[in-house]
Design an enzyme around this catalytic site. Structure first.
Site, PDB file in Angstrom:
ATOM      1  N   ASP A 151      -6.858 -14.402   1.210  1.00 40.59           N
ATOM      2  CA  ASP A 151      -7.987 -13.828   1.942  1.00 40.59           C
ATOM      3  C   ASP A 151      -8.803 -12.898   1.051  1.00 40.59           C
ATOM      4  O   ASP A 151      -8.353 -12.469  -0.015  1.00 40.59           O
ATOM      5  CB  ASP A 151      -7.485 -13.052   3.166  1.00 40.59           C
ATOM      6  CG  ASP A 151      -6.561 -11.905   2.782  1.00 40.59           C
ATOM      7  OD1 ASP A 151      -5.753 -12.088   1.849  1.00 40.59           O
ATOM      8  OD2 ASP A 151      -6.642 -10.828   3.401  1.00 40.59           O
ATOM      9  N   GLU A 152      -9.982 -12.584   1.507  1.00 40.07           N
ATOM     10  CA  GLU A 152     -10.846 -11.559   0.913  1.00 40.07           C
ATOM     11  C   GLU A 152     -10.887 -11.667  -0.621  1.00 40.07           C
ATOM     12  O   GLU A 152     -10.547 -10.726  -1.336  1.00 40.07           O
ATOM     13  CB  GLU A 152     -10.367 -10.168   1.339  1.00 40.07           C
ATOM     14  CG  GLU A 152     -10.466  -9.959   2.846  1.00 40.07           C
ATOM     15  CD  GLU A 152      -9.948  -8.599   3.303  1.00 40.07           C
ATOM     16  OE1 GLU A 152     -10.469  -8.077   4.297  1.00 40.07           O
ATOM     17  OE2 GLU A 152      -9.008  -8.071   2.676  1.00 40.07           O
ATOM     18  N   ASP A 168      -2.213  -1.123  12.853  1.00 40.24           N
ATOM     19  CA  ASP A 168      -2.714   0.040  12.115  1.00 40.24           C
ATOM     20  C   ASP A 168      -3.993   0.568  12.747  1.00 40.24           C
ATOM     21  O   ASP A 168      -4.450   1.642  12.366  1.00 40.24           O
ATOM     22  CB  ASP A 168      -2.949  -0.302  10.642  1.00 40.24           C
ATOM     23  CG  ASP A 168      -3.743  -1.569  10.459  1.00 40.24           C
ATOM     24  OD1 ASP A 168      -3.376  -2.577  11.084  1.00 40.24           O
ATOM     25  OD2 ASP A 168      -4.724  -1.569   9.693  1.00 40.24           O
ATOM     26  N   ASP A 173      -0.254  -6.312  -3.650  1.00 39.11           N
ATOM     27  CA  ASP A 173      -1.673  -6.128  -3.341  1.00 39.11           C
ATOM     28  C   ASP A 173      -2.323  -5.393  -4.498  1.00 39.11           C
ATOM     29  O   ASP A 173      -1.677  -5.147  -5.529  1.00 39.11           O
ATOM     30  CB  ASP A 173      -1.863  -5.373  -2.024  1.00 39.11           C
ATOM     31  CG  ASP A 173      -3.080  -5.883  -1.245  1.00 39.11           C
ATOM     32  OD1 ASP A 173      -4.206  -5.761  -1.759  1.00 39.11           O
ATOM     33  OD2 ASP A 173      -2.899  -6.402  -0.141  1.00 39.11           O
ATOM     34  N   ARG A 231       0.836  -1.211   0.000  1.00 37.64           N
ATOM     35  CA  ARG A 231       0.000   0.000   0.000  1.00 37.64           C
ATOM     36  C   ARG A 231       0.867   1.255   0.000  1.00 37.64           C
ATOM     37  O   ARG A 231       0.657   2.165  -0.790  1.00 37.64           O
ATOM     38  CB  ARG A 231      -0.920  -0.012   1.235  1.00 37.64           C
ATOM     39  CG  ARG A 231      -2.268  -0.665   1.062  1.00 37.64           C
ATOM     40  CD  ARG A 231      -2.191  -2.062   0.460  1.00 37.64           C
ATOM     41  NE  ARG A 231      -3.476  -2.740   0.462  1.00 37.64           N
ATOM     42  CZ  ARG A 231      -3.878  -3.567   1.417  1.00 37.64           C
ATOM     43  NH1 ARG A 231      -3.095  -3.824   2.461  1.00 37.64           N
ATOM     44  NH2 ARG A 231      -5.058  -4.153   1.335  1.00 37.64           N
ATOM     45  N   GLU A 255      -2.491   1.433   4.601  1.00 41.47           N
ATOM     46  CA  GLU A 255      -3.343   2.348   3.839  1.00 41.47           C
ATOM     47  C   GLU A 255      -3.157   3.790   4.306  1.00 41.47           C
ATOM     48  O   GLU A 255      -3.058   4.721   3.500  1.00 41.47           O
ATOM     49  CB  GLU A 255      -4.819   1.953   3.981  1.00 41.47           C
ATOM     50  CG  GLU A 255      -5.198   0.686   3.250  1.00 41.47           C
ATOM     51  CD  GLU A 255      -5.157  -0.525   4.151  1.00 41.47           C
ATOM     52  OE1 GLU A 255      -5.907  -1.482   3.892  1.00 41.47           O
ATOM     53  OE2 GLU A 255      -4.372  -0.522   5.133  1.00 41.47           O
ATOM     54  N   HIS A 287      -6.806  -9.683  -4.295  1.00 35.62           N
ATOM     55  CA  HIS A 287      -5.819  -8.641  -3.991  1.00 35.62           C
ATOM     56  C   HIS A 287      -4.726  -8.608  -5.066  1.00 35.62           C
ATOM     57  O   HIS A 287      -3.534  -8.496  -4.767  1.00 35.62           O
ATOM     58  CB  HIS A 287      -5.200  -8.860  -2.607  1.00 35.62           C
ATOM     59  CG  HIS A 287      -6.107  -8.509  -1.462  1.00 35.62           C
ATOM     60  ND1 HIS A 287      -6.389  -7.203  -1.115  1.00 35.62           N
ATOM     61  CD2 HIS A 287      -6.802  -9.279  -0.600  1.00 35.62           C
ATOM     62  CE1 HIS A 287      -7.213  -7.194  -0.070  1.00 35.62           C
ATOM     63  NE2 HIS A 287      -7.487  -8.451   0.251  1.00 35.62           N
ATOM     64  N   TYR A 331      -3.501  -5.994  15.301  1.00 34.12           N
ATOM     65  CA  TYR A 331      -3.456  -5.064  14.164  1.00 34.12           C
ATOM     66  C   TYR A 331      -2.994  -3.695  14.657  1.00 34.12           C
ATOM     67  O   TYR A 331      -3.748  -2.960  15.295  1.00 34.12           O
ATOM     68  CB  TYR A 331      -4.834  -4.971  13.498  1.00 34.12           C
ATOM     69  CG  TYR A 331      -5.079  -6.030  12.446  1.00 34.12           C
ATOM     70  CD1 TYR A 331      -4.542  -7.304  12.569  1.00 34.12           C
ATOM     71  CD2 TYR A 331      -5.852  -5.758  11.325  1.00 34.12           C
ATOM     72  CE1 TYR A 331      -4.755  -8.280  11.610  1.00 34.12           C
ATOM     73  CE2 TYR A 331      -6.083  -6.732  10.355  1.00 34.12           C
ATOM     74  CZ  TYR A 331      -5.526  -7.985  10.503  1.00 34.12           C
ATOM     75  OH  TYR A 331      -5.743  -8.950   9.555  1.00 34.12           O
ATOM     76  N   TRP A 389      -0.937  -2.838   8.409  1.00 31.50           N
ATOM     77  CA  TRP A 389      -1.387  -2.492   7.058  1.00 31.50           C
ATOM     78  C   TRP A 389      -1.215  -0.992   6.871  1.00 31.50           C
ATOM     79  O   TRP A 389      -1.465  -0.207   7.793  1.00 31.50           O
ATOM     80  CB  TRP A 389      -2.847  -2.918   6.871  1.00 31.50           C
ATOM     81  CG  TRP A 389      -3.094  -4.356   7.195  1.00 31.50           C
ATOM     82  CD1 TRP A 389      -3.683  -4.858   8.317  1.00 31.50           C
ATOM     83  CD2 TRP A 389      -2.721  -5.490   6.405  1.00 31.50           C
ATOM     84  NE1 TRP A 389      -3.707  -6.230   8.274  1.00 31.50           N
ATOM     85  CE2 TRP A 389      -3.133  -6.650   7.113  1.00 31.50           C
ATOM     86  CE3 TRP A 389      -2.097  -5.634   5.170  1.00 31.50           C
ATOM     87  CZ2 TRP A 389      -2.925  -7.937   6.619  1.00 31.50           C
ATOM     88  CZ3 TRP A 389      -1.895  -6.917   4.681  1.00 31.50           C
ATOM     89  CH2 TRP A 389      -2.306  -8.045   5.393  1.00 31.50           C
TER      90      TRP A 389
END
Length: 520
Positions: free
Chosen positions: A304-305, A397, A178, A149, A448, A241, A395, A446
């Site tokens: 994932d996702e 972030d 990603d 990111r 972002e 991703h 996490y 992460w």
């Protein structure tokens, strides 16, 4: 003489500490004797202490600092060590080289904080006399850094490893690809970085973002980490991703006629890999080059996702599901991961992935459970090796508090220091065979909303100290004792120039918000 601080304020807390009277002084005439197999630890000791203390610590056959591999210490495992500091000599022993590397970091923490920074004058480089026997609770004590990111220079990754090693963390999980960027060069597919490493903006800010590593830089990072006992685990996301890869090579997707840009938004993008054979040729070639650079036994392939909308609307994907005897396109995800996982196993590696439920990845996978702590038990009961990464406790972030001056982070409730330190990778009540499948835990950052090294360190520390303490010390770590040690440990962070979040009454509070937040 004042009473010694508990465990001499070491972070993480050692298993057994027995203070003794007296001090051992490192001086200009102090030499180091490294018995066979201990040379790497001796080199690291000189590398870390020479520039900051001005002490040469030359090799010698009769050095007062002795580093030795001792097979009789096999009970301490791969990373345990014994350290004896007396007034006249220092003895560091371990059964394995990594144990000596952990002991070197303890020696650094026993010295005055100025030994970490250099530039001090008139400092006596003394260590308190002590007997330490130390073994980690878990073999996997990691930190995941997302450089897809927001790209970070390789020089900062070296610093990141150095700080990890100081706290006896041993896995750097590097999230290299990603939707928003591809940072790993692949000779067979140069557009992955010539196109996939560049995005036009981030959330309509109008500011282009770019960056990719060279193979030489990544090899150098692996070498730097290995010298400090840290394994770099690469992550190449698939089958979701992957927007940056599809921007470079649209034919790998489900709509090859579409021109895609590298994604400029956060969240989960609907574009995923297709399931035609050319995709698997691509993935295998990419992973062959990744394995050539990263010798880690573990290779992370995300998983994932992964939205299935494109597969549900793709005649080719529907035909593939039918041909493979699957019950619809949703099962293509497990089939895809299984094919890539089998390839990695054939190469002698251990496939690793994010588990959405703990039950969806093939059995050969080491899984990282992040959505719910119960998923770790589900995975362990299926026979997986498990790394627990519950987002409500790992996490980084997520904000550290509800203070209005906290920087922009992911939405939702904060993850305070207390929540990190009191998180137990294996909760009470697990059967012994289930608990034995938990390798350990790791923190996630992460990026972002995390653009600079300064912001990374503010969000990471001191929370990563808490995770390191818990992962190394296990049930030996108590919150009150950790806080007391951390107050002293911040002097070391200051010496290293770490831009950590200051300790305040609020940051040391024991209340922990517990409502769920959206996933990454």
């Amino acid at each position: 003489m004042p009473a010694p601080r508990p465990e001499l304020s070491l972070v993480p807390r050692p298993g057994k500490v027995s203070p003794r009277p007296g001090r051992f002084v490192l001086g200009q005439d102090t030499s180091v004797r490294a018995l066979p197999g201990a040379e790497g630890a001796a080199d690291l000791l000189r590398t870390l202490l020479g520039p900051t203390t001005g002490l040469p610590l030359p090799p010698s056959a009769d050095g007062r600092v002795l580093l030795a591999l001792d097979p009789q210490l096999g009970g301490l495992g791969d990373e345990g060590y014994g350290l004896t500091v007396g007034p006249e000599a220092l003895l560091l022993r371990a059964a394995r080289p990594d144990g000596l590397l952990r002991g070197v970091q303890t020696i650094r923490q026993l010295l005055p904080p100025e030994a970490l920074s250099g530039g001090a004058r008139g400092i006596s480089w003394e260590l308190p006399c002590v007997e330490i026997s130390d073994v980690p609770r878990y073999p996997w004590r990691g930190a995941m850094l997302d450089v897809a990111r927001h790209f970070q220079p390789v020089s900062y990754l070296h610093r990141y490893v150095d700080l990890m090693a100081l706290h006896k963390l041993n896995v750097l999980h590097l999230h290299l690809t990603d939707d928003q960027g591809w940072r790993m060069p692949v000779d067979a597919f140069p557009r992955l970085t010539s196109v996939g490493a560049h995005r036009a903006q981030s959330l309509s800010d109008g500011v282009p973002h770019t960056g990719a590593y060279t193979r030489a830089e990544l090899r150098g990072l692996v070498r730097h980490a290995r010298e400090r006992g840290v394994t770099v685990v690469p992550e190449i996301e698939m089958p979701g991703h992957v927007r940056a890869a599809l921007a470079a090579y649209p034919h790998l997707g489900n709509h090859p006629e579409r021109h895609l840009d590298v994604w400029t938004r956060w969240g989960v993008c609907d574009t995923v890999f297709g399931v035609h054979e050319e995709v698997f040729d691509f993935c295998r070639t990419v992973l062959e080059e990744v394995m050539d650079v990263f010798p880690s036994p573990y290779v992370h392939i995300g998983g994932d996702e992964c939205p299935v909308t494109e597969w549900e609307n793709s005649p080719a994907a529907l035909a593939r599901a039918t041909a493979e005897g699957l019950n619809g396109p949703r099962e293509l995800h497990g089939w895809f991961m299984g094919r890539i996982g089998s390839f990695l196993v054939e190469q002698g590696r251990r496939p690793t992935g994010w588990a959405e439920t703990g039950s969806e990845l093939p059995p050969e996978f080491t899984v990282m459970t992040w959505r719910d702590p119960a998923h770790a038990l589900t995975a362990a009961r299926r026979g997986h090796q498990v790394v627990t990464a519950h987002h409500r406790a790992t996490y980084l972030d997520y904000a550290q508090s509800t203070d209005p001056d906290e920087p922009t982070t992911q939405r939702g409730d904060p993850v305070p220091l207390y929540a990190v330190h009191t998180n137990e990778p294996v909760p009470p009540g697990w059967a012994p065979d289930e608990a034995s499948r938990v390798l350990g835990t790791q923190a996630q950052l992460w990026t972002e909303y995390v653009t600079t090294p300064d912001r990374i360190e503010y969000l990471t520390y001191p929370r990563l100290c808490a995770l390191a303490d818990r992962a190394w010390s296990g049930g030996r770590g108590d919150w009150a004792g950790f806080v007391e040690r951390l107050r002293d440990h911040t002097a070391r962070l200051d010496a290293l120039g770490v831009r950590y979040r200051p300790l305040t009454t609020r940051s040391l509070a024991t209340a922990s918000a517990g409502t769920a937040r959206p996933p990454r």
